[in-house]
Scaffold this motif. Structure first.
Motif, PDB file in Angstrom:
ATOM      1  N   GLY A 206       2.645   4.933  -2.022  1.00  0.00           N
ATOM      2  CA  GLY A 206       1.260   4.998  -2.479  1.00  0.00           C
ATOM      3  C   GLY A 206       0.807   6.383  -2.913  1.00  0.00           C
ATOM      4  N   PRO A 207       0.965   7.414  -2.077  1.00  0.00           N
ATOM      5  CA  PRO A 207       0.517   8.756  -2.490  1.00  0.00           C
ATOM      6  C   PRO A 207       1.228   9.279  -3.734  1.00  0.00           C
ATOM      7  N   ARG A 208       2.523   8.991  -3.876  1.00  0.00           N
ATOM      8  CA  ARG A 208       3.245   9.462  -5.054  1.00  0.00           C
ATOM      9  C   ARG A 208       2.795   8.720  -6.319  1.00  0.00           C
ATOM     10  N   PHE A 209       2.537   7.414  -6.162  1.00  0.00           N
ATOM     11  CA  PHE A 209       2.047   6.646  -7.304  1.00  0.00           C
ATOM     12  C   PHE A 209       0.663   7.161  -7.715  1.00  0.00           C
ATOM     13  N   ASP A 210      -0.175   7.470  -6.722  1.00  0.00           N
ATOM     14  CA  ASP A 210      -1.503   7.997  -7.019  1.00  0.00           C
ATOM     15  C   ASP A 210      -1.398   9.313  -7.786  1.00  0.00           C
ATOM     16  N   GLU A 211      -0.517  10.196  -7.333  1.00  0.00           N
ATOM     17  CA  GLU A 211      -0.377  11.495  -8.003  1.00  0.00           C
ATOM     18  C   GLU A 211       0.120  11.326  -9.437  1.00  0.00           C
ATOM     19  N   ALA A 212       1.081  10.411  -9.630  1.00  0.00           N
ATOM     20  CA  ALA A 212       1.581  10.168 -10.982  1.00  0.00           C
ATOM     21  C   ALA A 212       0.473   9.647 -11.892  1.00  0.00           C
ATOM     22  N   LEU A 213      -0.352   8.741 -11.363  1.00  0.00           N
ATOM     23  CA  LEU A 213      -1.438   8.180 -12.167  1.00  0.00           C
ATOM     24  C   LEU A 213      -2.535   9.204 -12.431  1.00  0.00           C
ATOM     25  N   ASP A 218      -4.968  12.759 -16.643  1.00  0.00           N
ATOM     26  CA  ASP A 218      -5.268  14.043 -17.279  1.00  0.00           C
ATOM     27  C   ASP A 218      -4.997  13.999 -18.781  1.00  0.00           C
ATOM     28  N   ARG A 219      -4.000  13.194 -19.169  1.00  0.00           N
ATOM     29  CA  ARG A 219      -3.660  13.064 -20.595  1.00  0.00           C
ATOM     30  C   ARG A 219      -4.384  11.887 -21.245  1.00  0.00           C
ATOM     31  N   GLU A 220      -4.763  10.909 -20.420  1.00  0.00           N
ATOM     32  CA  GLU A 220      -5.482   9.722 -20.899  1.00  0.00           C
ATOM     33  C   GLU A 220      -6.747   9.579 -20.058  1.00  0.00           C
ATOM     34  N   PRO A 221      -7.808  10.333 -20.371  1.00  0.00           N
ATOM     35  CA  PRO A 221      -9.002  10.374 -19.510  1.00  0.00           C
ATOM     36  C   PRO A 221      -9.663   9.022 -19.274  1.00  0.00           C
ATOM     37  N   GLY A 222      -9.499   8.090 -20.204  1.00  0.00           N
ATOM     38  CA  GLY A 222     -10.128   6.776 -20.033  1.00  0.00           C
ATOM     39  C   GLY A 222      -9.329   5.803 -19.189  1.00  0.00           C
ATOM     40  N   LEU A 223      -8.176   6.219 -18.658  1.00  0.00           N
ATOM     41  CA  LEU A 223      -7.291   5.325 -17.914  1.00  0.00           C
ATOM     42  C   LEU A 223      -7.992   4.697 -16.719  1.00  0.00           C
ATOM     43  N   ARG A 224      -7.862   3.383 -16.579  1.00  0.00           N
ATOM     44  CA  ARG A 224      -8.315   2.671 -15.386  1.00  0.00           C
ATOM     45  C   ARG A 224      -7.084   2.105 -14.685  1.00  0.00           C
ATOM     46  N   VAL A 225      -7.192   1.987 -13.368  1.00  0.00           N
ATOM     47  CA  VAL A 225      -6.049   1.546 -12.561  1.00  0.00           C
ATOM     48  C   VAL A 225      -6.456   0.358 -11.698  1.00  0.00           C
ATOM     49  N   VAL A 226      -5.606  -0.654 -11.665  1.00  0.00           N
ATOM     50  CA  VAL A 226      -5.781  -1.825 -10.810  1.00  0.00           C
ATOM     51  C   VAL A 226      -4.601  -1.900  -9.849  1.00  0.00           C
ATOM     52  N   LEU A 227      -4.886  -2.145  -8.585  1.00  0.00           N
ATOM     53  CA  LEU A 227      -3.826  -2.276  -7.587  1.00  0.00           C
ATOM     54  C   LEU A 227      -3.884  -3.683  -6.985  1.00  0.00           C
ATOM     55  N   PRO A 228      -3.042  -4.595  -7.459  1.00  0.00           N
ATOM     56  CA  PRO A 228      -2.948  -5.916  -6.831  1.00  0.00           C
ATOM     57  C   PRO A 228      -2.234  -5.792  -5.484  1.00  0.00           C
ATOM     58  N   THR A 229      -2.717  -6.502  -4.480  1.00  0.00           N
ATOM     59  CA  THR A 229      -2.094  -6.422  -3.168  1.00  0.00           C
ATOM     60  C   THR A 229      -2.013  -7.808  -2.543  1.00  0.00           C
ATOM     61  N   VAL A 230      -1.434  -7.871  -1.360  1.00  0.00           N
ATOM     62  CA  VAL A 230      -1.284  -9.144  -0.651  1.00  0.00           C
ATOM     63  C   VAL A 230      -1.962  -9.042   0.703  1.00  0.00           C
ATOM     64  N   ARG A 231      -2.223 -10.209   1.296  1.00  0.00           N
ATOM     65  CA  ARG A 231      -3.030 -10.270   2.512  1.00  0.00           C
ATOM     66  C   ARG A 231      -2.502  -9.368   3.621  1.00  0.00           C
ATOM     67  N   GLY A 232      -1.186  -9.315   3.801  1.00  0.00           N
ATOM     68  CA  GLY A 232      -0.631  -8.576   4.924  1.00  0.00           C
ATOM     69  C   GLY A 232      -0.886  -7.087   4.909  1.00  0.00           C
ATOM     70  N   VAL A 233      -1.106  -6.512   3.724  1.00  0.00           N
ATOM     71  CA  VAL A 233      -1.327  -5.061   3.631  1.00  0.00           C
ATOM     72  C   VAL A 233      -2.653  -4.720   2.952  1.00  0.00           C
ATOM     73  N   ALA A 234      -3.471  -5.718   2.674  1.00  0.00           N
ATOM     74  CA  ALA A 234      -4.709  -5.482   1.918  1.00  0.00           C
ATOM     75  C   ALA A 234      -5.616  -4.478   2.614  1.00  0.00           C
ATOM     76  N   GLY A 235      -5.802  -4.627   3.940  1.00  0.00           N
ATOM     77  CA  GLY A 235      -6.664  -3.700   4.672  1.00  0.00           C
ATOM     78  C   GLY A 235      -6.160  -2.279   4.592  1.00  0.00           C
ATOM     79  N   PRO A 330       6.347  12.437  -9.191  1.00  0.00           N
ATOM     80  CA  PRO A 330       5.161  12.077  -9.988  1.00  0.00           C
ATOM     81  C   PRO A 330       5.152  12.642 -11.402  1.00  0.00           C
ATOM     82  N   ARG A 331       5.541  13.894 -11.592  1.00  0.00           N
ATOM     83  CA  ARG A 331       5.459  14.485 -12.932  1.00  0.00           C
ATOM     84  C   ARG A 331       6.368  13.758 -13.913  1.00  0.00           C
ATOM     85  N   GLU A 332       7.594  13.472 -13.496  1.00  0.00           N
ATOM     86  CA  GLU A 332       8.514  12.779 -14.380  1.00  0.00           C
ATOM     87  C   GLU A 332       8.040  11.345 -14.643  1.00  0.00           C
ATOM     88  N   ILE A 333       7.504  10.699 -13.610  1.00  0.00           N
ATOM     89  CA  ILE A 333       7.007   9.328 -13.762  1.00  0.00           C
ATOM     90  C   ILE A 333       5.849   9.287 -14.758  1.00  0.00           C
TER      91      ILE A 333
END
Length: 384
Positions: A206-213, A218-235, A330-333
């Protein structure tokens, strides 16, 4: 006809439900016994005990329940022997299912055992096929390149298609509605963040994905992010992402997830079957994964393939980029995600690989449940 069927987790329950529906269509009046979840119960199975008792993974989870699971294995094997079914069909969950099959075959050597979901011996631990062949007669494979591996070990095997090709998908109207509800303009790039469905994966990636996004934003200021999850880890996901500099839109329901997949322009995902869900929706992707140093070292030494992404394997391309283990940075991703967003030829290459993947997995043909049912009946007819 009498059939004893076993599934040990949610994915197996879905496969089992589709298989039971297919068999009832082709051979009505089957007597069912076994273990399953809600999908199989709606098709007429009365589970001998809650399937959730078997949904445990990892040494630390299994050890406290070892005696109970061992007792359940013995009880289930006795029930198989008592029923004397025309076939025992086991679905995935090999640690439980194959132990049941072994015990049952010791008392009924003529028992026909069919296993649904071939072990990934093409990726690692090839000896599993030979071990499975000691108790399994016929295999239903999800991937088109798996039958030769099973046949080489002495089992018959049919490719029956992957369930992803039969799963419902949202259309353009649902995608547009999703963007409107979440105030995402049609021109704004929308990224899916998919760090896995297990707590350990989400915590590690999670933290690495957040940093990559964040770097991509920074290059795509309008970017929006959606994180689909499942019941077992939703909280856990909601608590963790609330601390992110720009929290994503977290969705949990199946309807919202389908709409998000249909609306997305790109995805960052952990390795796994989610790559096939993305391919089914033609969402270009980057795959990233990491584990502890020791775990990754062991996995890497055992791997027999140069890519872990199913889209790459099924399409026989390397169109989907991967950042695994020490390369999960993150930078390479973010750099690769930007390239995919900005380069039409790169997007086109991935989408072509996705189209080929879905074609090879059976998209547009008979449903996997029907194909699996025909394979079961064909095997039983051929083998008395």
């Amino acid at each position: 006809m009498r059939v004893f069927v076993i599934a040990g987790e949610a994915s197996g329950d879905k496969l089992g439900g589709a298989l039971m529906a297919g068999l009832e269509t082709l051979a009505p009046g089957i007597e069912w016994q076994g273990i399953g979840g809600p999908e199989m119960e709606t098709k007429g199975l009365q589970s001998r005990f809650p399937m959730e008792e078997l949904s445990v993974m990892g040494i630390m989870e299994v050890l406290p329940k070892y005696r109970h699971l061992k007792r359940r294995i013995a009880e289930t094997a006795e029930a198989v022997v008592a029923m004397a079914p025309d076939a025992l069909i086991t679905i995935d969950s090999p640690d439980f299912c194959l132990r049941v099959a072994r015990l049952a075959k010791q008392k009924r050597p003529d028992l026909k055992v069919i296993h649904y979901v071939a072990p990934s011996v093409w990726a690692w631990r090839p000896g599993r096929a030979q071990k499975m062949a000691q108790v399994v007669d016929h295999v239903l494979a999800l991937l088109p390149f798996e039958p030769p591996y099973m046949e080489a070990a002495g089992m018959s095997c049919d490719f029956v298609g992957h369930p992803v090709v039969a799963e419902p998908r949202a259309g353009a109207a649902e995608a547009a509605a999703f963007r409107e509800i979440h105030m995402i303009d049609a021109e704004q790039p929308l990224a899916l963040c998919l760090p896995g469905s297990r707590r350990g994966e989400v915590k590690r990636l999670g933290p690495r994905f957040d940093e990559a996004l964040m770097q991509l934003r920074d290059r795509e200021p309008g970017l929006r992010v959606v994180l689909p999850t499942v019941r077992g880890v939703a909280g856990m996901v909601r608590e963790m992402t609330a601390r992110w500099p720009v929290p994503p839109i977290v969705v949990e329901s199946a309807e919202d997830k389908r709409a998000a997949f249909a609306a997305a322009d790109i995805a960052l995902a952990a390795s796994g079957t989610v790559s096939l869900e993305l391919a089914a929706n033609r969402v270009p992707m980057v795959i990233a994964y990491d584990a502890s140093f020791l775990t990754w070292h062991l996995i890497w030494r055992m791997l027999r393939i140069d890519t872990v992404t199913l889209v790459n394997l099924v399409s026989e391309t390397r169109a989907v980029p991967e950042f695994l283990g020490p390369d999960c940075k993150p930078r390479e991703i973010s750099g690769k995600m930007l390239e995919i967003l900005e380069t039409p030829s790169v997007r086109a290459e991935q989408i072509a690989a996705m189209e080929e993947t879905m074609r090879r997995l059976g998209e547009g043909g008979a449903s996997p449940g029907e194909r699996a049912a025909r394979s079961v009946l064909g095997f039983l007819e051929k083998n008395g």
